[in-house]
Design a protein around this motif. Sequence first.
Motif, PDB file in Angstrom:
ATOM      1  N   GLY A 235       0.817  -1.197   0.000  1.00  0.00           N
ATOM      2  CA  GLY A 235       0.000   0.000   0.000  1.00  0.00           C
ATOM      3  C   GLY A 235       0.855   1.253   0.000  1.00  0.00           C
ATOM      4  N   VAL A 236       0.666   2.091   0.993  1.00  0.00           N
ATOM      5  CA  VAL A 236       1.419   3.329   1.120  1.00  0.00           C
ATOM      6  C   VAL A 236       2.874   3.009   1.427  1.00  0.00           C
ATOM      7  CG1 VAL A 236       1.616   5.481   2.407  1.00  0.00           C
ATOM      8  CG2 VAL A 236      -0.641   4.545   1.891  1.00  0.00           C
ATOM      9  N   GLN A 237       3.778   3.622   0.667  1.00  0.00           N
ATOM     10  CA  GLN A 237       5.199   3.338   0.784  1.00  0.00           C
ATOM     11  C   GLN A 237       5.923   4.466   1.512  1.00  0.00           C
ATOM     12  OE1 GLN A 237       6.535   0.327  -0.334  1.00  0.00           O
ATOM     13  NE2 GLN A 237       4.343  -0.088  -0.519  1.00  0.00           N
ATOM     14  N   PRO A 238       7.014   4.145   2.214  1.00  0.00           N
ATOM     15  CA  PRO A 238       7.817   5.172   2.890  1.00  0.00           C
ATOM     16  C   PRO A 238       8.363   6.164   1.869  1.00  0.00           C
ATOM     17  CG  PRO A 238       8.446   2.956   3.598  1.00  0.00           C
ATOM     18  CD  PRO A 238       7.529   2.796   2.437  1.00  0.00           C
ATOM     19  N   PRO A 239       8.539   7.427   2.252  1.00  0.00           N
ATOM     20  CA  PRO A 239       8.406   7.962   3.612  1.00  0.00           C
ATOM     21  C   PRO A 239       6.973   8.295   4.018  1.00  0.00           C
ATOM     22  CG  PRO A 239       9.115   9.685   2.138  1.00  0.00           C
ATOM     23  CD  PRO A 239       9.057   8.438   1.309  1.00  0.00           C
ATOM     24  N   SER A 240       6.005   8.143   3.108  1.00  0.00           N
ATOM     25  CA  SER A 240       4.612   8.384   3.488  1.00  0.00           C
ATOM     26  C   SER A 240       4.177   7.343   4.511  1.00  0.00           C
ATOM     27  CB  SER A 240       3.702   8.337   2.263  1.00  0.00           C
ATOM     28  OG  SER A 240       4.068   9.328   1.321  1.00  0.00           O
ATOM     29  N   THR A 241       3.126   7.648   5.217  1.00  0.00           N
ATOM     30  CA  THR A 241       2.664   6.747   6.257  1.00  0.00           C
ATOM     31  C   THR A 241       1.148   6.707   6.264  1.00  0.00           C
ATOM     32  OG1 THR A 241       2.711   6.291   8.642  1.00  0.00           O
ATOM     33  CG2 THR A 241       2.699   8.599   7.980  1.00  0.00           C
ATOM     34  N   SER A 242       0.610   5.586   6.709  1.00  0.00           N
ATOM     35  CA  SER A 242      -0.829   5.412   6.865  1.00  0.00           C
ATOM     36  C   SER A 242      -1.057   4.543   8.090  1.00  0.00           C
ATOM     37  CB  SER A 242      -1.449   4.762   5.620  1.00  0.00           C
ATOM     38  OG  SER A 242      -1.026   3.421   5.499  1.00  0.00           O
ATOM     39  N   LEU A 243      -2.320   4.402   8.460  1.00  0.00           N
ATOM     40  CA  LEU A 243      -2.626   3.594   9.641  1.00  0.00           C
ATOM     41  C   LEU A 243      -2.193   2.147   9.440  1.00  0.00           C
ATOM     42  CD1 LEU A 243      -6.169   5.035  10.472  1.00  0.00           C
ATOM     43  CD2 LEU A 243      -4.004   5.548  11.613  1.00  0.00           C
ATOM     44  N   GLY A 244      -2.422   1.617   8.250  1.00  0.00           N
ATOM     45  CA  GLY A 244      -2.034   0.241   7.991  1.00  0.00           C
ATOM     46  C   GLY A 244      -0.530   0.040   7.989  1.00  0.00           C
ATOM     47  N   SER A 245       0.204   0.986   7.413  1.00  0.00           N
ATOM     48  CA  SER A 245       1.663   0.846   7.406  1.00  0.00           C
ATOM     49  C   SER A 245       2.238   0.967   8.810  1.00  0.00           C
ATOM     50  CB  SER A 245       2.278   1.896   6.482  1.00  0.00           C
ATOM     51  OG  SER A 245       1.999   3.209   6.944  1.00  0.00           O
ATOM     52  N   MET A 246       1.637   1.808   9.661  1.00  0.00           N
ATOM     53  CA  MET A 246       2.097   1.897  11.048  1.00  0.00           C
ATOM     54  C   MET A 246       1.900   0.574  11.776  1.00  0.00           C
ATOM     55  SD  MET A 246       1.024   5.673  12.498  1.00  0.00           S
ATOM     56  CE  MET A 246       1.865   5.310  14.056  1.00  0.00           C
ATOM     57  N   VAL A 247       0.754  -0.061  11.536  1.00  0.00           N
ATOM     58  CA  VAL A 247       0.522  -1.369  12.147  1.00  0.00           C
ATOM     59  C   VAL A 247       1.513  -2.389  11.601  1.00  0.00           C
ATOM     60  CG1 VAL A 247      -1.144  -3.248  12.381  1.00  0.00           C
ATOM     61  CG2 VAL A 247      -1.902  -0.887  12.598  1.00  0.00           C
ATOM     62  N   GLY A 248       1.796  -2.324  10.307  1.00  0.00           N
ATOM     63  CA  GLY A 248       2.731  -3.267   9.706  1.00  0.00           C
ATOM     64  C   GLY A 248       4.131  -3.149  10.270  1.00  0.00           C
ATOM     65  N   TYR A 249       4.630  -1.927  10.427  1.00  0.00           N
ATOM     66  CA  TYR A 249       5.957  -1.746  10.995  1.00  0.00           C
ATOM     67  C   TYR A 249       5.975  -2.026  12.499  1.00  0.00           C
ATOM     68  CZ  TYR A 249       7.469   0.379   6.619  1.00  0.00           C
ATOM     69  OH  TYR A 249       7.785   0.595   5.300  1.00  0.00           O
ATOM     70  N   GLY A 250       4.870  -1.770  13.159  1.00  0.00           N
ATOM     71  CA  GLY A 250       4.838  -1.971  14.602  1.00  0.00           C
ATOM     72  C   GLY A 250       4.756  -3.420  15.031  1.00  0.00           C
TER      73      GLY A 250
END
Length: 291
Positions: A235-250
């Motif tokens: 989905g959203v790629q770094p450096p942008s961020t989204s709720l799903g990417s935050m959950v994925g990295y966390g």
Amino acid sequence: MSDMTLPAIADAPPRAKRALPPPMVLFGLVWLTLMLLTAVLADVISPYAYTALDLRNRLAPPAFMGGTWLHPLGTDELGRDVLARLIYSIRMSLLIAFGATIIGALIGTTLGFLAAHFRGFVEQVVLALVDFSASLPFLILALAVLAFFGNSMVLFICLLGLHAWERYARIARGLAISAGSQGYAAAVRQLGASPWRIYGRHVLPNIASTLIVSMTLAFPEIILLESGLSFLGLGVQPPSTSLGSMVGYGREYLTRAPWILLSPALTIVLTTLSVSLIGDWLRDRLDPTLR
């Protein structure tokens, strides 16, 4: 004469007061308003830039877990402020969800009107596309398209816009056919109005409430789809961020720093719950068959 009218006035029932929404719906309205304000004012209320690094404060706990108020929700593995990233993630996720929902509604409503107007071969083609789209696993399609064409924000939003467009097509077709058999659409047609005017100025306003309810019910599904694809890294790629990417990295720091994942996960749950509650309430308010 005045004596005869006084009892009638006295016996007239009081005007019914407009009932307030249920408490859960009020909560949903307040929460969704807060999310919209956060998305609009992200540049103003964010305490830091969401890409700012502070390696000396890596994995700092939030204030309610013994941390400092410099980072109220803690920091992630690179020392980035979780609150700042959460604020910008809300903006990104809502932008994607709104854009995809509007695209799906436009595509579905347009094809539904085309099927209702032309009937015959065009209607059969549209219904075949509807059945094909409903039977195709959307997540597998999204994974294949994103893996083949690469990650692009425009492509990502348009791809999510194809989710559930068949619902709008079915609703628009059925309601347009029903409106076409009623007097007002036939009268406008006999006056020489063009199809664009009939469907845009007369049919669409009469079915708008049903379409709006369908959009509120599809909106949380788009948020969850975006979160799932971003969680998988498509989905959203770094450096942008989204709720799903935050959950994925966390998820990689769930045992050491659970606050990285819990804040966006809780935001996803409350936002989807709020939109679903508002959608159910609007359906009960706007659907005359449920009164």
